[in-house]
Design a protein around this motif. Structure first.
Motif, PDB file in Angstrom:
ATOM      1  N   SER A 134       0.825  -1.204   0.000  1.00  0.00           N
ATOM      2  CA  SER A 134       0.000   0.000   0.000  1.00  0.00           C
ATOM      3  C   SER A 134       0.865   1.261   0.000  1.00  0.00           C
ATOM      4  CB  SER A 134      -0.920  -0.012   1.225  1.00  0.00           C
ATOM      5  OG  SER A 134      -1.678   1.166   1.294  1.00  0.00           O
ATOM      6  N   ARG A 135       1.919   1.258   0.830  1.00  0.00           N
ATOM      7  CA  ARG A 135       2.834   2.414   0.849  1.00  0.00           C
ATOM      8  C   ARG A 135       3.512   2.574  -0.501  1.00  0.00           C
ATOM      9  NH1 ARG A 135       4.141   0.492   6.103  1.00  0.00           N
ATOM     10  NH2 ARG A 135       6.061  -0.456   5.335  1.00  0.00           N
ATOM     11  N   SER A 136       3.883   1.472  -1.122  1.00  0.00           N
ATOM     12  CA  SER A 136       4.525   1.507  -2.428  1.00  0.00           C
ATOM     13  C   SER A 136       3.596   2.112  -3.474  1.00  0.00           C
ATOM     14  CB  SER A 136       4.946   0.097  -2.837  1.00  0.00           C
ATOM     15  OG  SER A 136       5.416   0.075  -4.153  1.00  0.00           O
ATOM     16  N   GLU A 137       2.319   1.708  -3.437  1.00  0.00           N
ATOM     17  CA  GLU A 137       1.352   2.245  -4.401  1.00  0.00           C
ATOM     18  C   GLU A 137       1.155   3.743  -4.200  1.00  0.00           C
ATOM     19  OE1 GLU A 137      -1.942  -0.343  -3.626  1.00  0.00           O
ATOM     20  OE2 GLU A 137      -1.181  -1.916  -4.960  1.00  0.00           O
ATOM     21  N   ARG A 138       1.128   4.181  -2.933  1.00  0.00           N
ATOM     22  CA  ARG A 138       0.999   5.620  -2.672  1.00  0.00           C
ATOM     23  C   ARG A 138       2.236   6.360  -3.166  1.00  0.00           C
ATOM     24  NH1 ARG A 138      -1.045   3.731   2.276  1.00  0.00           N
ATOM     25  NH2 ARG A 138       0.862   4.355   3.341  1.00  0.00           N
ATOM     26  N   THR A 139       3.412   5.755  -2.969  1.00  0.00           N
ATOM     27  CA  THR A 139       4.658   6.369  -3.438  1.00  0.00           C
ATOM     28  C   THR A 139       4.656   6.445  -4.961  1.00  0.00           C
ATOM     29  OG1 THR A 139       5.864   5.553  -1.511  1.00  0.00           O
ATOM     30  CG2 THR A 139       7.177   6.142  -3.429  1.00  0.00           C
ATOM     31  N   ASP A 140       4.224   5.367  -5.622  1.00  0.00           N
ATOM     32  CA  ASP A 140       4.148   5.379  -7.088  1.00  0.00           C
ATOM     33  C   ASP A 140       3.225   6.481  -7.577  1.00  0.00           C
ATOM     34  OD1 ASP A 140       5.883   3.253  -7.230  1.00  0.00           O
ATOM     35  OD2 ASP A 140       4.343   1.756  -7.662  1.00  0.00           O
ATOM     36  N   SER A 147       2.486   9.244  -6.025  1.00  0.00           N
ATOM     37  CA  SER A 147       3.161  10.528  -5.777  1.00  0.00           C
ATOM     38  C   SER A 147       4.213  10.805  -6.839  1.00  0.00           C
ATOM     39  CB  SER A 147       3.813  10.536  -4.389  1.00  0.00           C
ATOM     40  OG  SER A 147       2.848  10.465  -3.390  1.00  0.00           O
ATOM     41  N   LEU A 148       4.982   9.767  -7.192  1.00  0.00           N
ATOM     42  CA  LEU A 148       6.001   9.944  -8.229  1.00  0.00           C
ATOM     43  C   LEU A 148       5.368  10.268  -9.577  1.00  0.00           C
ATOM     44  CD1 LEU A 148       8.510   7.097  -7.305  1.00  0.00           C
ATOM     45  CD2 LEU A 148       8.853   9.561  -7.057  1.00  0.00           C
ATOM     46  N   ASP A 149       4.252   9.636  -9.900  1.00  0.00           N
ATOM     47  CA  ASP A 149       3.545   9.944 -11.145  1.00  0.00           C
ATOM     48  C   ASP A 149       3.104  11.405 -11.156  1.00  0.00           C
ATOM     49  OD1 ASP A 149       3.896   7.362 -12.021  1.00  0.00           O
ATOM     50  OD2 ASP A 149       1.851   6.705 -11.534  1.00  0.00           O
ATOM     51  N   ILE A 185       4.472  13.905  -9.451  1.00  0.00           N
ATOM     52  CA  ILE A 185       5.673  14.746  -9.572  1.00  0.00           C
ATOM     53  C   ILE A 185       6.164  14.753 -11.011  1.00  0.00           C
ATOM     54  CG2 ILE A 185       8.130  14.863  -8.958  1.00  0.00           C
ATOM     55  CD1 ILE A 185       7.250  13.865  -6.140  1.00  0.00           C
ATOM     56  N   ASN A 186       6.184  13.581 -11.660  1.00  0.00           N
ATOM     57  CA  ASN A 186       6.635  13.520 -13.059  1.00  0.00           C
ATOM     58  C   ASN A 186       5.729  14.336 -13.971  1.00  0.00           C
ATOM     59  OD1 ASN A 186       8.958  11.983 -12.749  1.00  0.00           O
ATOM     60  ND2 ASN A 186       7.839  10.059 -12.821  1.00  0.00           N
ATOM     61  N   ALA A 187       4.433  14.293 -13.735  1.00  0.00           N
ATOM     62  CA  ALA A 187       3.498  15.083 -14.541  1.00  0.00           C
ATOM     63  C   ALA A 187       3.749  16.580 -14.345  1.00  0.00           C
ATOM     64  CB  ALA A 187       2.060  14.728 -14.174  1.00  0.00           C
ATOM     65  N   ARG A 188       3.997  16.973 -13.107  1.00  0.00           N
ATOM     66  CA  ARG A 188       4.275  18.395 -12.832  1.00  0.00           C
ATOM     67  C   ARG A 188       5.586  18.826 -13.479  1.00  0.00           C
ATOM     68  NH1 ARG A 188       3.573  19.028  -6.571  1.00  0.00           N
ATOM     69  NH2 ARG A 188       4.117  21.175  -7.053  1.00  0.00           N
ATOM     70  N   LEU A 189       6.599  17.950 -13.433  1.00  0.00           N
ATOM     71  CA  LEU A 189       7.875  18.276 -14.080  1.00  0.00           C
ATOM     72  C   LEU A 189       7.713  18.383 -15.589  1.00  0.00           C
ATOM     73  CD1 LEU A 189      10.361  16.067 -12.031  1.00  0.00           C
ATOM     74  CD2 LEU A 189      10.247  18.564 -12.053  1.00  0.00           C
ATOM     75  N   ASP A 190       6.921  17.492 -16.190  1.00  0.00           N
ATOM     76  CA  ASP A 190       6.665  17.576 -17.634  1.00  0.00           C
ATOM     77  C   ASP A 190       5.987  18.894 -17.987  1.00  0.00           C
ATOM     78  OD1 ASP A 190       7.800  15.090 -18.062  1.00  0.00           O
ATOM     79  OD2 ASP A 190       5.879  14.030 -18.151  1.00  0.00           O
ATOM     80  N   SER A 191       5.018  19.285 -17.164  1.00  0.00           N
ATOM     81  CA  SER A 191       4.317  20.549 -17.390  1.00  0.00           C
ATOM     82  C   SER A 191       5.284  21.731 -17.285  1.00  0.00           C
ATOM     83  CB  SER A 191       3.181  20.698 -16.375  1.00  0.00           C
ATOM     84  OG  SER A 191       2.574  21.955 -16.497  1.00  0.00           O
TER      85      SER A 191
END
Length: 82
Positions: A42-48, A50-52, A54-60
């Motif tokens: 569950s923690r891993s899925e939440r981390t994934d 969050s990373l998604d 962050i990656n979307a914000r960086l792409d933007s």
């Protein structure tokens, strides 16, 4: 978890109650490890997620910086045409 069995079996063998106690301990350990696995998953899925995000914000941000660079280049060409 401490394992303490009677050892009252015949000829050095475990008694039926010892085997039952061992089985209960093993099932308890399995349940604890299963619960821990699901908590980690569950923690891993939440981390994934969050990373998604962050990656979307960086792409933007990268697209906005590209647009800004193009605008600055156009402005420089307007100020100082070649």
């Amino acid at each position: 978890m401490s394992i303490n069995y009677s050892g009252h079996g015949v000829g050095g063998r475990l008694s039926v109650s010892d085997v039952e106690a061992i089985m209960i301990d093993l099932l308890t350990m399995q349940q604890m490890h299963t619960a821990e696995f699901h908590a980690i998953k569950s923690r891993s899925e939440r981390t994934d997620a969050s990373l998604d995000n962050i990656n979307a914000r960086l792409d933007s941000m990268e697209r906005r910086l590209d647009d800004l660079l193009i605008s600055m280049s156009q402005l420089l060409n307007w100020i100082n045409p070649r």
